[in-house]
Design a protein around this motif. Structure first.
Motif, PDB file in Angstrom:
ATOM      1  N   PHE A  70      49.169  53.673  32.992  1.00 55.58           N
ATOM      2  CA  PHE A  70      48.007  53.699  33.870  1.00 55.58           C
ATOM      3  C   PHE A  70      46.703  54.030  33.140  1.00 55.58           C
ATOM      4  O   PHE A  70      45.644  53.523  33.540  1.00 55.58           O
ATOM      5  CB  PHE A  70      48.269  54.607  35.069  1.00 55.58           C
ATOM      6  CG  PHE A  70      49.285  53.989  35.996  1.00 55.58           C
ATOM      7  CD1 PHE A  70      48.947  52.906  36.788  1.00 55.58           C
ATOM      8  CD2 PHE A  70      50.596  54.440  36.030  1.00 55.58           C
ATOM      9  CE1 PHE A  70      49.881  52.293  37.624  1.00 55.58           C
ATOM     10  CE2 PHE A  70      51.532  53.838  36.853  1.00 55.58           C
ATOM     11  CZ  PHE A  70      51.171  52.759  37.647  1.00 55.58           C
ATOM     12  N   PRO A  71      46.702  54.830  32.066  1.00 54.43           N
ATOM     13  CA  PRO A  71      45.478  54.896  31.258  1.00 54.43           C
ATOM     14  C   PRO A  71      45.033  53.524  30.754  1.00 54.43           C
ATOM     15  O   PRO A  71      43.833  53.237  30.703  1.00 54.43           O
ATOM     16  CB  PRO A  71      45.875  55.821  30.106  1.00 54.43           C
ATOM     17  CG  PRO A  71      46.879  56.736  30.713  1.00 54.43           C
ATOM     18  CD  PRO A  71      47.670  55.864  31.659  1.00 54.43           C
ATOM     19  N   GLU A  72      45.988  52.650  30.417  1.00 54.20           N
ATOM     20  CA  GLU A  72      45.610  51.303  29.981  1.00 54.20           C
ATOM     21  C   GLU A  72      45.053  50.486  31.140  1.00 54.20           C
ATOM     22  O   GLU A  72      44.123  49.689  30.960  1.00 54.20           O
ATOM     23  CB  GLU A  72      46.803  50.596  29.346  1.00 54.20           C
ATOM     24  CG  GLU A  72      47.152  51.132  27.970  1.00 54.20           C
ATOM     25  CD  GLU A  72      48.151  50.254  27.241  1.00 54.20           C
ATOM     26  OE1 GLU A  72      48.481  49.161  27.728  1.00 54.20           O
ATOM     27  OE2 GLU A  72      48.608  50.678  26.159  1.00 54.20           O
ATOM     28  N   VAL A  73      45.598  50.657  32.336  1.00 51.91           N
ATOM     29  CA  VAL A  73      45.033  49.994  33.518  1.00 51.91           C
ATOM     30  C   VAL A  73      43.587  50.442  33.722  1.00 51.91           C
ATOM     31  O   VAL A  73      42.682  49.627  33.961  1.00 51.91           O
ATOM     32  CB  VAL A  73      45.872  50.306  34.775  1.00 51.91           C
ATOM     33  CG1 VAL A  73      45.172  49.778  36.032  1.00 51.91           C
ATOM     34  CG2 VAL A  73      47.265  49.691  34.665  1.00 51.91           C
ATOM     35  N   LEU A  74      43.352  51.747  33.621  1.00 50.42           N
ATOM     36  CA  LEU A  74      42.003  52.282  33.819  1.00 50.42           C
ATOM     37  C   LEU A  74      41.048  51.788  32.741  1.00 50.42           C
ATOM     38  O   LEU A  74      39.870  51.529  33.019  1.00 50.42           O
ATOM     39  CB  LEU A  74      42.043  53.810  33.847  1.00 50.42           C
ATOM     40  CG  LEU A  74      42.817  54.428  35.009  1.00 50.42           C
ATOM     41  CD1 LEU A  74      42.869  55.936  34.877  1.00 50.42           C
ATOM     42  CD2 LEU A  74      42.193  54.041  36.345  1.00 50.42           C
ATOM     43  N   THR A  75      41.554  51.651  31.513  1.00 50.93           N
ATOM     44  CA  THR A  75      40.716  51.083  30.451  1.00 50.93           C
ATOM     45  C   THR A  75      40.295  49.668  30.815  1.00 50.93           C
ATOM     46  O   THR A  75      39.131  49.280  30.657  1.00 50.93           O
ATOM     47  CB  THR A  75      41.481  51.070  29.117  1.00 50.93           C
ATOM     48  OG1 THR A  75      41.778  52.421  28.733  1.00 50.93           O
ATOM     49  CG2 THR A  75      40.651  50.405  28.010  1.00 50.93           C
ATOM     50  N   GLY A  76      41.243  48.867  31.313  1.00 53.11           N
ATOM     51  CA  GLY A  76      40.923  47.516  31.734  1.00 53.11           C
ATOM     52  C   GLY A  76      39.891  47.493  32.847  1.00 53.11           C
ATOM     53  O   GLY A  76      38.965  46.660  32.846  1.00 53.11           O
ATOM     54  N   ILE A  77      40.018  48.404  33.806  1.00 53.94           N
ATOM     55  CA  ILE A  77      39.047  48.472  34.902  1.00 53.94           C
ATOM     56  C   ILE A  77      37.664  48.813  34.361  1.00 53.94           C
ATOM     57  O   ILE A  77      36.657  48.203  34.761  1.00 53.94           O
ATOM     58  CB  ILE A  77      39.506  49.496  35.956  1.00 53.94           C
ATOM     59  CG1 ILE A  77      40.740  48.967  36.699  1.00 53.94           C
ATOM     60  CG2 ILE A  77      38.383  49.807  36.948  1.00 53.94           C
ATOM     61  CD1 ILE A  77      41.390  49.969  37.633  1.00 53.94           C
ATOM     62  N   SER A  78      37.593  49.751  33.437  1.00 53.27           N
ATOM     63  CA  SER A  78      36.304  50.118  32.843  1.00 53.27           C
ATOM     64  C   SER A  78      35.664  48.937  32.130  1.00 53.27           C
ATOM     65  O   SER A  78      34.459  48.694  32.247  1.00 53.27           O
ATOM     66  CB  SER A  78      36.489  51.292  31.870  1.00 53.27           C
ATOM     67  OG  SER A  78      36.925  52.448  32.546  1.00 53.27           O
ATOM     68  N   VAL A  79      36.482  48.186  31.394  1.00 57.15           N
ATOM     69  CA  VAL A  79      35.972  47.000  30.705  1.00 57.15           C
ATOM     70  C   VAL A  79      35.468  45.975  31.716  1.00 57.15           C
ATOM     71  O   VAL A  79      34.403  45.374  31.554  1.00 57.15           O
ATOM     72  CB  VAL A  79      37.067  46.379  29.809  1.00 57.15           C
ATOM     73  CG1 VAL A  79      36.629  45.009  29.272  1.00 57.15           C
ATOM     74  CG2 VAL A  79      37.393  47.313  28.645  1.00 57.15           C
ATOM     75  N   GLY A  80      36.231  45.773  32.781  1.00 60.04           N
ATOM     76  CA  GLY A  80      35.851  44.796  33.795  1.00 60.04           C
ATOM     77  C   GLY A  80      34.581  45.150  34.545  1.00 60.04           C
ATOM     78  O   GLY A  80      33.903  44.266  35.079  1.00 60.04           O
TER      79      GLY A  80
END
Length: 335
Positions: free
Chosen positions: A78-88
């Motif tokens: 889920f940290p990787e999911v949140l990283t993706g959201i931040s990038v998006g």
């Protein structure tokens, strides 16, 4: 006592614009020119101005926040999911805020209620298995609702993820094609980690179609960890030492299973094949290969954030309602 805070009036005066224009510039609305917005932002920075987003939202009926609810931060998924959201969300003027439900539906409901009270521009929620009262709350939210990570269910509005049932089916078929026949299962917290339960059910469906079933299972109520995977694997193999494959609820548990096999002197994957889910980078650093389904978790987060941006900008647009990902299976060879 600290120094007095700067006011919006002072920012507007420093930028040479009206208070209303300064307010719109700080909110990032499209009717303010780029030059004017930059002047206002520079003035706010010089004055160390910190705005009141909730006050600003009274006129627009929303803040620049994108609420995100995830079940856990205990492993890298889920940290990787949140990283993706931040990038998006980069360049959008919007900011992600997140809450952690600990796989507790009551806690998730309370987090969603609190976040909706902040008037977010959109909300991103993990999974499709919320109870009816939470679903009703999301349906009445009047903002884009994006549910992520799971496609096995009925979304409120937008859905970005993968079918966990199909992921389990695909892994079972790949392992059968590799010649494995005596399967064990090791899992954790399946009453809360419903996506892991869906993968297990999909795996079992394919085994049944081929006249097979799990020979033995070890399932614990605790959350997944390498240590738990190691302990449960040792118990499993003590009961049934001639398994040729063990399927795990995720890669954390599978990594623990690999260590248990190494301690027992069982060659992996030659003697026994270890299969997990997620495709964590950790798996690439292990002393021997494990099979896994590589979930594109960072990309799921990024696509969900971009979908939220589009739905916010064009509420009546034609954004796709469902975006499907298929995990790649790696680490399997013949017996």
């Amino acid at each position: 006592m600290g120094t007095r805070k700067s006011t919006l009036e002072e920012v507007a005066a420093a930028a040479g614009v009206s208070k209303m224009t300064a307010s719109r510039a700080l909110r990032g609305t499209s009717d303010v020119s780029k030059d004017t917005r930059e002047k206002v932002l520079l003035a706010a920075e010089r004055l160390s101005y910190v705005g009141n987003r909730l006050a600003l939202s009274l006129s627009s009926q929303r803040t620049n926040l994108v609420a995100v609810v995830v079940p856990s931060m205990s492993n890298i998924v889920f940290p990787e999911v949140l990283t993706g959201i931040s990038v998006g969300l980069e360049g959008s003027g919007m900011q992600a805020v997140f809450g952690i439900s600990d796989y507790d539906v009551a806690k998730e409901r309370d987090i969603i209620r609190d976040m909706l009270s902040w008037q977010p521009a959109a909300i991103i929620v993990t999974g499709l298995d919320q109870p009816e009262d939470t679903v009703r709350m999301l349906q009445k939210a009047t903002i884009p609702v994006i549910q992520i990570m799971d496609l096995d269910g009925t979304p409120v509005a937008f859905n970005v993820g993968l079918s966990h049932g199909k992921a389990g089916e695909d892994m079972a078929r790949a392992l059968l094609a590799a010649g494995r026949r005596r399967f064990g299962y090791v899992g954790s917290a399946l009453d809360r980690d419903l996506r892991a339960g869906k993968r297990k059910a999909g795996f079992e469906r394919v085994l049944k179609q081929n006249g097979l079933a799990f020979v033995e299972q070890q399932i614990d109520s605790a959350f997944s960890s390498i240590a738990l995977g190691k302990r449960l694997t040792a118990t499993l193999l003590a009961a049934v030492p001639d398994l040729d494959c063990i399927y795990y609820s995720n890669d954390d548990m599978a990594t623990g299973g690999l260590f248990a096999c190494m301690e027992l002197g069982l060659p992996v994957p030659q003697r026994i094949l270890i299969a997990g889910f997620n495709g964590l980078d950790l798996a690439n650093a292990l002393p021997t290969r494990i099979a896994t389904s590589r979930s594109p978790r960072r990309m799921i987060g990024e696509v969900a954030a971009k979908l939220a941006r589009e739905a916010i900008a064009e509420p009546d647009g034609e954004q796709p309602k469902t975006i499907v990902f298929t995990p790649e299976i790696t680490g399997i060879s013949g017996p």
